[in-house]
Design an enzyme around this catalytic site. Structure first.
Site, short mmCIF file in Angstrom:
data_model
loop_
_atom_site.label_atom_id
_atom_site.label_comp_id
_atom_site.label_asym_id
_atom_site.label_seq_id
_atom_site.Cartn_x
_atom_site.Cartn_y
_atom_site.Cartn_z
N LYS A 22 2.40 -33.68 -18.94
CA LYS A 22 1.82 -35.03 -18.99
C LYS A 22 0.35 -35.02 -18.58
O LYS A 22 -0.51 -35.57 -19.27
CB LYS A 22 2.59 -35.95 -18.06
CG LYS A 22 1.89 -37.28 -17.76
CD LYS A 22 2.53 -37.99 -16.58
CE LYS A 22 1.79 -39.26 -16.22
NZ LYS A 22 0.52 -39.02 -15.49
N ASN A 23 0.05 -34.38 -17.45
CA ASN A 23 -1.31 -34.45 -16.91
C ASN A 23 -2.32 -33.70 -17.78
O ASN A 23 -3.52 -34.00 -17.72
CB ASN A 23 -1.34 -33.92 -15.48
CG ASN A 23 -0.66 -34.88 -14.51
OD1 ASN A 23 -0.64 -36.09 -14.73
ND2 ASN A 23 -0.09 -34.34 -13.44
N CYS A 117 -0.07 -46.05 -11.66
CA CYS A 117 0.64 -46.12 -10.38
C CYS A 117 -0.35 -46.36 -9.25
O CYS A 117 -1.46 -45.83 -9.24
CB CYS A 117 1.39 -44.81 -10.11
SG CYS A 117 2.77 -44.50 -11.22
N ARG A 122 -7.87 -45.26 -5.01
CA ARG A 122 -8.16 -44.09 -5.84
C ARG A 122 -9.46 -44.36 -6.61
O ARG A 122 -9.44 -44.66 -7.80
CB ARG A 122 -7.01 -43.80 -6.79
CG ARG A 122 -5.72 -43.50 -6.06
CD ARG A 122 -4.82 -42.62 -6.86
NE ARG A 122 -4.15 -43.34 -7.93
CZ ARG A 122 -3.38 -42.75 -8.85
NH1 ARG A 122 -3.20 -41.46 -8.84
NH2 ARG A 122 -2.77 -43.46 -9.79
N ASP A 305 2.58 -34.52 -6.32
CA ASP A 305 3.49 -35.15 -7.28
C ASP A 305 4.94 -34.71 -7.09
O ASP A 305 5.85 -35.26 -7.73
CB ASP A 305 3.06 -34.84 -8.72
CG ASP A 305 1.93 -35.76 -9.18
OD1 ASP A 305 1.54 -36.64 -8.41
OD2 ASP A 305 1.45 -35.58 -10.31
N ARG A 397 6.85 -43.19 -17.96
CA ARG A 397 5.46 -42.78 -18.09
C ARG A 397 5.32 -41.26 -18.10
O ARG A 397 4.33 -40.74 -18.63
CB ARG A 397 4.61 -43.34 -16.94
CG ARG A 397 4.34 -44.84 -17.00
CD ARG A 397 3.34 -45.23 -15.92
NE ARG A 397 2.17 -44.39 -16.01
CZ ARG A 397 1.56 -43.85 -14.96
NH1 ARG A 397 2.01 -44.05 -13.74
NH2 ARG A 397 0.49 -43.10 -15.12
#
Length: 428
Positions: A22-23, A117, A122, A305, A397
């Protein structure tokens, strides 16, 4: 709306195949617009974050072709719209990669501040600092990040904090800049290496990714390529922790074992056995779980994570464990959900003290964010009775076919549609 319903208490057995990262995908897909050409990207995960970034590129004028279930072609030769409104970024943190990509190619962009999220502040100040040092004027006007430059010129940029997003974003902006850009104190996560490899496949000159100094020599233009995204380190780790927490014997396939070493080390310490193969890891656990202390760190340390998933395992381990969060300010929001299931967890700032209990009990819980949602699934799998998980859109997600994959391992998990009337009653 949909919920997950889980009946816990089953050990897990079988095989599970990990999807693309995903990242990496949410950075590589926007990076494709740096080439005024056609780019084919393979091993794309079927998750909502990827669907969102594809939708954004489509709205901007890129031609998107789905080649098969996990392969897309992006033709950005006619891309003209360099303004991305809030409606498209509000649920999607990684939309900020469009700033670096559009700034790199067009020297101008307007992108709404990202959503996603929430676990503490951030900011994107390190991103903006990098863009400004490359020669861009950056202003935030009515929630829009407006960046513009007559030209981008390579320079030396020191990251005040280790930031994955800022490291990638500066890389994207720098590949078409004039001269040499040096990023010091760069993040070293596997998906940063993947993005660098993708850029190099398009003709960029990026060296040092995976170390704390990345050097980017600007080129005049980038060309199309075919590229396959690496396996998802966090999805793999989630299934590894689930296998160790539930007990049983699970082969996690399509992984890069080296990316999982920090996770494997803690699972072994907690009582699991790990066998590594070339592109798979086998997790078995038939004895009781032991306490262990975990501190999240930038790669190659234990990933932030994976912190919520590990907390679930430690909640039923023998003894008291200490879980330290050194990356995000507010990543223990899920603890209230776990304590409702019977976990004994005390949070003090960035520290959680977890006293192992004999068992968790199924109740109705919420997914407070993506990885907390994954933790709730694991909690439901080990709990006695039935667990209902709400707000599963967060889980979608980042996890492809999560129900089917857990069902294949013998879990009793179902996705159910809930009626609007029931939603209204629950809300009331």
């Amino acid at each position: 709306m949909e919920n997950f319903i889980i009946k816990g208490g089953r050990e897990l057995f079988g095989e599970v195949s990990v999807s693309g990262a995903k990242n990496a995908a949410v950075a590589i897909i926007p990076a494709a617009v740096l080439a005024n050409d056609i780019v084919r990207i393979e091993n794309i995960p079927k998750i909502s974050d990827v669907s969102l970034i594809i939708k954004i590129l489509d709205c901007m004028g890129a031609v998107i072709k789905m080649v098969n279930a996990d392969t897309i072609e992006i033709d950005s030769r006619n891309l003209r719209n360099i303004s991305v409104p809030y409606e498209l970024t509000s649920h999607f943190r990684a939309s900020y990669y469009l700033i670096g990509a559009l700034l790199g190619r067009f020297k101008s962009c307007e992108v709404a501040m990202p959503g996603g999220c929430y676990f503490g502040v951030r900011p994107i100040d390190q991103h903006i600092k990098g863009f400004e040092m490359l020669g861009a004027d950056v202003n935030v006007v009515n929630g829009m990040v407006c960046a513009k430059a007559e030209k981008l010129v390579g320079t030396s940029i020191y990251m005040d904090v280790v930031s994955v997003g800022a490291t990638i974003n500066v890389m994207l902006a720098a590949v078409l800049a004039r001269g040499l850009t040096v990023i010091e104190n760069a993040a070293k996560e596997p998906h940063i290496v993947d993005v660098a490899n993708f850029l190099n496949s398009m003709g960029a000159d990026v060296r040092g990714a995976g170390t704390d100094v990345i050097k980017i020599r600007g080129v005049e233009k980038l060309h199309g390529c075919t590229y396959s995204i690496i396996p998802d380190q966090i999805e793999a780790g989630t299934y590894m922790v689930a296998a160790a927490a539930c007990g049983g014997d699970v082969l996690v396939k399509n992984v890069i074992p080296k990316h999982l070493e920090s996770i494997s080390a803690k699972l072994i310490e907690a009582g699991a056995e790990i066998i590594e193969y070339d592109d798979a890891v086998r997790v078995t656990r038939f004895k009781e779980l032991n306490k262990c202390n975990v501190k999240t760190m930038p790669h190659p340390g234990f990933p932030t994570d994976m912190q919520p998933q590990m907390a679930v395992l430690l909640s039923v381990a023998k003894g008291t464990s200490i879980l330290s969060e050194s990356v995000w300010d507010n990543r223990f929001q899920y603890v209230g959900q776990l304590t409702r299931m019977g976990a004994d967890i005390q949070v003090d700032g960035k520290l959680a003290v977890i006293a192992g209990v004999d068992e968790l009990t199924g109740v109705k819980v919420k997914a407070t964010d993506l990885r907390a949602g994954a933790a709730m699934i694991i909690a439901g799998l080990i709990a006695r009775g039935e667990t209902v998980i709400e707000d599963i859109q967060y889980i979608d997600r980042g996890y492809e076919d999560v129900v089917q994959k857990f069902e294949a391992l013998g879990a009793d998990i179902k996705r159910i549609e809930i009626a609007e009337t029931e939603e209204a009653v629950n809300a009331g």
